[in-house]
Write a protein that holds these residues in place. Sequence first.
Motif, mmCIF file in Angstrom:
data_model
loop_
_atom_site.group_PDB
_atom_site.id
_atom_site.type_symbol
_atom_site.label_atom_id
_atom_site.label_comp_id
_atom_site.label_asym_id
_atom_site.label_seq_id
_atom_site.Cartn_x
_atom_site.Cartn_y
_atom_site.Cartn_z
ATOM 1 N N ASP A 222 -24.920 -36.377 61.865
ATOM 2 C CA ASP A 222 -24.512 -37.754 61.604
ATOM 3 C C ASP A 222 -25.498 -38.655 62.336
ATOM 4 O OD1 ASP A 222 -23.315 -40.290 61.454
ATOM 5 O OD2 ASP A 222 -21.298 -39.461 61.486
ATOM 6 N N THR A 223 -26.305 -39.375 61.578
ATOM 7 C CA THR A 223 -27.363 -40.195 62.163
ATOM 8 C C THR A 223 -26.884 -41.589 62.545
ATOM 9 O OG1 THR A 223 -28.134 -41.240 60.111
ATOM 10 C CG2 THR A 223 -28.975 -39.030 60.609
ATOM 11 N N GLY A 224 -25.671 -41.930 62.145
ATOM 12 C CA GLY A 224 -25.180 -43.285 62.296
ATOM 13 C C GLY A 224 -25.234 -44.077 61.004
ATOM 14 N N ARG B 119 -31.426 -31.961 72.675
ATOM 15 C CA ARG B 119 -31.713 -32.226 74.084
ATOM 16 C C ARG B 119 -31.963 -33.710 74.327
ATOM 17 N NH1 ARG B 119 -36.511 -32.869 76.322
ATOM 18 N NH2 ARG B 119 -37.608 -31.866 74.583
ATOM 19 N N LEU B 120 -32.764 -34.336 73.477
ATOM 20 C CA LEU B 120 -33.106 -35.743 73.677
ATOM 21 C C LEU B 120 -31.903 -36.662 73.462
ATOM 22 C CD1 LEU B 120 -36.597 -35.819 71.931
ATOM 23 C CD2 LEU B 120 -36.133 -35.963 74.392
ATOM 24 N N ALA B 121 -31.025 -36.316 72.532
ATOM 25 C CA ALA B 121 -29.834 -37.139 72.293
ATOM 26 C C ALA B 121 -28.980 -37.211 73.555
ATOM 27 C CB ALA B 121 -29.024 -36.591 71.123
ATOM 28 N N LEU C 236 -34.042 -41.854 68.298
ATOM 29 C CA LEU C 236 -34.223 -40.426 68.564
ATOM 30 C C LEU C 236 -35.576 -39.944 68.040
ATOM 31 C CD1 LEU C 236 -32.865 -37.977 69.801
ATOM 32 C CD2 LEU C 236 -31.625 -37.639 67.662
ATOM 33 N N LEU C 237 -35.987 -40.435 66.892
ATOM 34 C CA LEU C 237 -37.299 -40.084 66.345
ATOM 35 C C LEU C 237 -38.425 -40.562 67.260
ATOM 36 C CD1 LEU C 237 -36.602 -40.938 62.603
ATOM 37 C CD2 LEU C 237 -37.198 -38.670 63.461
ATOM 38 N N VAL C 238 -38.243 -41.734 67.843
ATOM 39 C CA VAL C 238 -39.228 -42.230 68.811
ATOM 40 C C VAL C 238 -39.278 -41.316 70.025
ATOM 41 C CG1 VAL C 238 -39.770 -44.094 70.426
ATOM 42 C CG2 VAL C 238 -39.118 -44.644 68.088
ATOM 43 N N ALA D 124 -38.607 -38.279 70.226
ATOM 44 C CA ALA D 124 -39.209 -36.990 69.852
ATOM 45 C C ALA D 124 -40.694 -37.109 69.540
ATOM 46 C CB ALA D 124 -38.468 -36.411 68.649
ATOM 47 N N GLY D 125 -41.221 -38.336 69.523
ATOM 48 C CA GLY D 125 -42.637 -38.538 69.244
ATOM 49 C C GLY D 125 -43.011 -38.430 67.780
ATOM 50 N N LEU D 126 -42.022 -38.576 66.890
ATOM 51 C CA LEU D 126 -42.285 -38.425 65.465
ATOM 52 C C LEU D 126 -42.582 -39.747 64.768
ATOM 53 C CD1 LEU D 126 -39.599 -35.729 64.725
ATOM 54 C CD2 LEU D 126 -42.076 -35.430 64.593
ATOM 55 N N ILE D 127 -42.179 -40.863 65.357
ATOM 56 C CA ILE D 127 -42.584 -42.181 64.890
ATOM 57 C C ILE D 127 -42.961 -43.010 66.110
ATOM 58 C CG2 ILE D 127 -41.115 -42.129 62.815
ATOM 59 C CD1 ILE D 127 -39.174 -44.006 64.261
ATOM 60 N N GLU D 128 -43.687 -44.092 65.878
ATOM 61 C CA GLU D 128 -44.118 -44.947 66.971
ATOM 62 C C GLU D 128 -42.985 -45.900 67.376
ATOM 63 O OE1 GLU D 128 -46.923 -44.850 68.624
ATOM 64 O OE2 GLU D 128 -47.679 -43.177 67.422
ATOM 65 N N PRO D 129 -42.951 -46.315 68.634
ATOM 66 C CA PRO D 129 -41.959 -47.316 69.056
ATOM 67 C C PRO D 129 -42.247 -48.662 68.407
ATOM 68 C CG PRO D 129 -43.512 -46.863 70.818
ATOM 69 C CD PRO D 129 -43.780 -45.849 69.750
ATOM 70 N N PRO D 130 -41.297 -49.581 68.418
ATOM 71 C CA PRO D 130 -41.430 -50.851 67.687
ATOM 72 C C PRO D 130 -42.687 -51.639 68.013
ATOM 73 C CG PRO D 130 -39.191 -50.588 68.473
ATOM 74 C CD PRO D 130 -39.981 -49.474 69.076
ATOM 75 N N SER D 131 -43.119 -51.634 69.250
ATOM 76 C CA SER D 131 -44.249 -52.469 69.642
ATOM 77 C C SER D 131 -45.547 -52.039 68.987
ATOM 78 C CB SER D 131 -44.427 -52.445 71.164
ATOM 79 O OG SER D 131 -44.651 -51.122 71.617
ATOM 80 N N ARG D 132 -45.614 -50.767 68.542
ATOM 81 C CA ARG D 132 -46.858 -50.279 67.952
ATOM 82 C C ARG D 132 -46.696 -49.847 66.497
ATOM 83 N NH1 ARG D 132 -46.803 -47.315 72.743
ATOM 84 N NH2 ARG D 132 -46.677 -45.343 71.635
ATOM 85 N N GLU D 133 -45.493 -49.985 65.977
ATOM 86 C CA GLU D 133 -45.244 -49.511 64.615
ATOM 87 C C GLU D 133 -46.009 -50.329 63.595
ATOM 88 O OE1 GLU D 133 -44.204 -47.204 61.678
ATOM 89 O OE2 GLU D 133 -43.598 -46.814 63.716
ATOM 90 N N ARG D 134 -46.670 -49.655 62.685
ATOM 91 C CA ARG D 134 -47.362 -50.299 61.579
ATOM 92 C C ARG D 134 -46.890 -49.650 60.278
ATOM 93 N NH1 ARG D 134 -48.064 -53.021 65.227
ATOM 94 N NH2 ARG D 134 -49.982 -53.953 66.052
ATOM 95 N N PRO D 135 -45.825 -50.171 59.666
ATOM 96 C CA PRO D 135 -45.319 -49.551 58.437
ATOM 97 C C PRO D 135 -46.397 -49.455 57.373
ATOM 98 C CG PRO D 135 -43.798 -51.209 59.257
ATOM 99 C CD PRO D 135 -45.064 -51.343 60.061
#
Length: 231
Positions: free
Chosen positions: A54-56, A16-18, A188-190, A192-203
């Motif tokens: 296929d994720t790319g 759906r999100l794709a 797509l993971l962002v 779906a709420g499964l990882i944080e967007p770039p501005s808040r990502e803390r690897p």
Amino acid sequence: MDVIEVLRERVGTFRRLAVEHGIPVVIGAPEPLPRNPALPVGLYDVFDLVGSVDTGDLRFAPPAEVRTVEAWRDRVVDEECPLGDPPAIGEGYVVTGDTEDDVIAIGDLSLDVADGSVYYIDGDSYRFYCIDGSGLDEIEVDEFAPDLPTFFTRYVFGPEYPRLAATVCNLRAYQTRKHRYVAPWMRLLVAAGLIEPPSRERPRPGPFGDGDPDDLFRTRSKPRRGAATSG
């Protein structure tokens, strides 16, 4: 909710999100396979939900040799493969041009039909075990999950995808441009709420996490199953 139900829910959400976000990935329709008692049940649990992905950067689909019982029975086995010539359920790839011939596979993800686990071994290590390491009884691989449903839930439709991409494709999965991730599956993971967007990502510290006990990735020694000989 068990892992199959979690995966079922995520596959539907990702589809759906794709579409909603116009993210260029492929999440194929289910592709039920004829049951073969020689193969792990997890193979069917996954491909009954999603036929291809296929994720790319990585792509997944049932290998040709498991699509029929006869194909598995009649498959040609490389007797010199030190891991017993396991079926590949996925691969990393790079695109170098505009035609199908311009796509180069760069590493397989293998399904251990003896214990059901999903693992990866890089080309240099594989060559070592075929030649210089032909006398060793055990082979070190990078094991992602003990079964295919857990692998797809955690490493494909889940927050551990960046580790998978980094291990198989040597990609900087967190690369950004214009305040968003470059890789479509990361976007797509962002969504779906499964990882944080770039501005808040803390690897996490280090290349492979911080020792979280729930982390499934590990180096594992598998028994040699082929008849490799030194060349």
